[in-house]
Scaffold this active site. Structure first.
Site, PDB file in Angstrom:
ATOM      1  N   LYS B  82      42.439  29.640  88.750  1.00 14.45           N
ATOM      2  CA  LYS B  82      42.670  28.302  89.303  1.00 14.45           C
ATOM      3  C   LYS B  82      42.424  27.252  88.224  1.00 14.45           C
ATOM      4  CE  LYS B  82      41.254  25.514  93.330  1.00 14.45           C
ATOM      5  NZ  LYS B  82      40.324  25.469  94.490  1.00 14.45           N
ATOM      6  N   SER B 157      42.509  24.465  98.919  1.00 13.54           N
ATOM      7  CA  SER B 157      43.113  23.951  97.708  1.00 13.54           C
ATOM      8  C   SER B 157      43.557  25.040  96.724  1.00 13.54           C
ATOM      9  CB  SER B 157      42.131  23.017  96.999  1.00 13.54           C
ATOM     10  OG  SER B 157      40.998  23.724  96.536  1.00 13.54           O
ATOM     11  N   SER B 181      38.609  26.537 100.678  1.00 14.75           N
ATOM     12  CA  SER B 181      39.698  26.530  99.691  1.00 14.75           C
ATOM     13  C   SER B 181      40.068  27.889  99.105  1.00 14.75           C
ATOM     14  CB  SER B 181      39.364  25.572  98.547  1.00 14.75           C
ATOM     15  OG  SER B 181      39.575  24.247  98.951  1.00 14.75           O
TER      16      SER B 181
END
Lengths: 96, 488
Positions: B82, B157, B181
């Protein structure tokens, strides 16, 4: 809790973040709705309940003060938008 | 596996076995994954950066290690990280204009650990800006699509990390989870995602959003892979004062395919109003399956303070965020706007550098911490946090794990919730109490509704990751959901 335009401008000054007029109005409405929703918290009896800052108990975490390699100055300055003579360059803080 | 073009379907465990038997090389595997990225990325948009060159050279190094018999289960396996975890020499943007050109001088501890284990990083994953969002629509660059339906969101997210694994553009990924997330996008994309206990995995080098809630975890095709990644990333780090110095078990030892003697509870507050019927039915069926596997299930567990979690979370998280994001002043790194003096330049830097959701949360957090409101909002929320944690602690005296849906809905359409932030926040209603309490949570594929994945969430007491993996593994072995693939 309905926020006023002045409330939003005051907060945006506190966090040093310029908002457009359109943003001020949009955030005023959205945040008013959000805060009204959050009034539910006032229903909770929290007498004698201590606040929790971290989910694990922590206090004064220390480590041995050992000599170790740091980063070269050039690495740290590599992302600086403005630099001069190996230092971060900032704009004037004090006005004349 | 003869057809080398399909190597990207492999799990970590399968790939590792082929690599150590030397039936496949890391170069072949990496090329297959890179080829897959070039085929489907224009539809999925999971990557902010593809690191093709460094991936190939890392793969070559991995092949040397494997030849020398010096390999870990992750050696030579392509992964996506990420884009809020620092990677030395590779830009780390947080999907924000503020950090669009930021190239970190150091690696996050998790990246360092994975590198030592022989990771082949194929790229950095798209996300909601600064991890604030539940749909990836708040990325400042582009919205990642759900591989199961390109008109729908992948969740957020960690939407890029989730979509990349589902779309077979990475064998596994790392996400971060502040209010759901990792778990919500894992649910939306039909993969396994685990948020470990707060303090289990180092946050050093994870760009801070809300420091008392953030935690890094694995996003994988199955439960075995989640255990393999946890074995590498978990553990104490002197660079993160909130990481806990506690031994790390071998998580693969908890992969036991039955649940005899395991006591499960279903908290009724999680079957909330607004939950889609199809989701409820799928979770009911999954719970029945857990019973068949030997677990006892109490469907009447109660966590009464759950209804306050959303409000407490959206006071605590933005308050911490506004403090953490105060560092973006345009001086040391990041976007910098011209201005006629320091304050003016800073205000413009922040006004232009942050996107709408980040600004909304900074304003909300600043308000909650400002004079006159600090006690009514922030301290009150922290007290409610104590109540929520106490209720979990009580319940975990009686149950080994709790079962809930991961999200009240299937993946929603792109654009469906962007106009109403509160509606978007409700998407995390089942996941955010877990961050408030700091306990671990895992989402596992539990079925499909109209062709869209539905995840089941498994929760446990602090440091009970082994129990979560055991329940998830037993369920996975008895079902076929994790073997489904999106058609792209």
């Amino acid at each position: 809790m309905r926020l006023s335009r002045e409330d939003v401008l005051h907060i945006s000054a506190l966090c040093r973040m310029k908002l457009t007029d359109e943003e001020v109005e949009r955030f005023r409405n959205q945040l008013s709705n959000i805060l009204e929703n959050f009034e539910i918290l006032q229903q909770v009896d929290t007498t004698d309940i201590p606040p929790t800052a971290y989910p694990i108990p922590l206090s004064n975490v220390t480590r041995d003060d050992e000599v170790a390699l740091s980063y070269p100055q050039s690495d740290i300055l590599a992302n600086a938008p403005r630099q001069e003579d190996g230092q971060f360059r900032v704009r004037a803080v004090l006005e004349q | 596996m003869k057809d080398s073009r399909k190597l990207y379907h492999l799990t970590i465990d399968e790939a590792h076995k082929l690599l150590t038997k030397r039936e496949v090389s890391s170069i072949e595997l990496t090329k297959a994954v890179l080829e897959r990225i070039s085929q489907v990325e224009e539809k999925v948009h999971a990557f902010v950066t593809v690191t093709k060159e460094s991936a190939l050279s890392r793969a070559q190094e991995a092949d040397t290690r494997i030849k020398q018999g010096d390999s870990s289960p992750l050696t030579g396996i392509p992964a996506l990280i990420k884009d809020n975890m620092c990677t030395r020499g590779i830009r780390t943007t947080c999907s924000s204009h503020m950090l669009e050109k930021f190239v970190p001088p150091y690696n996050a501890t998790v990246v360092e650990r994975l590198n030592q284990a022989g990771m082949v990083m194929v790229g950095k994953g798209n996300m909601d800006e600064f991890a604030m969002g539940s749909s990836n629509e708040h990325s400042a660059f582009f919205a990642t699509r759900n591989p199961w339906d390109l008109e729908r969101v992948p969740g957020g997210s960690s939407g890029g990390p989730a979509a990349s694994v589902a779309a077979r553009e990475a064998i596994y990924s790392l996400g971060s989870d502040t209010g759901g997330s990792i778990r919500q996008p894992a649910s939306f994309c039909g993969i396994v995602g685990m948020k470990p206990t707060y303090g289990r995995v180092s946050r050093f080098g994870l760009v801070a959003f809300a420091s008392s809630l953030d935690q890094i975890g694995p996003m994988t095709k199955d439960v075995t892979d989640a255990a393999l990644v946890m074995n590498i990333i978990a553990g104490h780090d002197p660079k993160d004062s909130t990481s806990v110095n506690q031994p790390v078990p071998d998580y693969t030892k908890s992969l036991i395919p039955d649940l005899k003697g395991i006591k499960l509870g279903v908290p009724k507050e999680y079957l909330v109003a607004g939950m889609e019927d199809s989701v409820r039915k799928i979770i009911d069926k999954a719970i029945a399956k857990l019973e068949q596997l030997g677990a006892s299930v109490d469907r009447e567990v109660s966590l009464p303070s759950t209804k306050y979690a959303l409000a407490a979370y959206y006071i605590i998280a933005p308050s911490e965020a506004m403090a953490n994001l105060a560092r973006y002043d345009g001086v040391k790194y990041g976007y910098s706007h011209e201005g006629n003096n320091m304050w003016n330049a800073m205000e413009k830097t922040r006004g232009h550098g942050f996107g709408p959701e980040v600004k909304r949360r900074i304003i909300l957090g600043t308000y909650a911490l400002s004079a006159g409101y600090y006690d009514a909002y922030y301290v009150k929320a922290q007290k409610v946090r104590t109540l929520i944690r106490r209720e979990f602690d009580e319940v975990f005296k009686r149950y080994d794990a709790l079962i809930t849906p991961t999200s009240p809905t299937v993946p929603f359409k792109i654009g469906e919730k962007t106009g109403d932030p509160l509606k978007m926040y409700l998407s995390d209603i089942c996941t955010l109490p877990v961050n408030i309490a700091g306990i671990p949570g895992l989402s596992i594929p539990a079925g499909f509704s109209g062709g869209l994945p539905v995840g089941m969430q498994i929760l446990g007491k602090p440091f009970s990751e082994e129990m979560l993996l055991r329940v998830a593994y037993a369920y996975e072995q008895a079902t076929e959901w994790h073997k489904q693939r999106p058609k792209l």
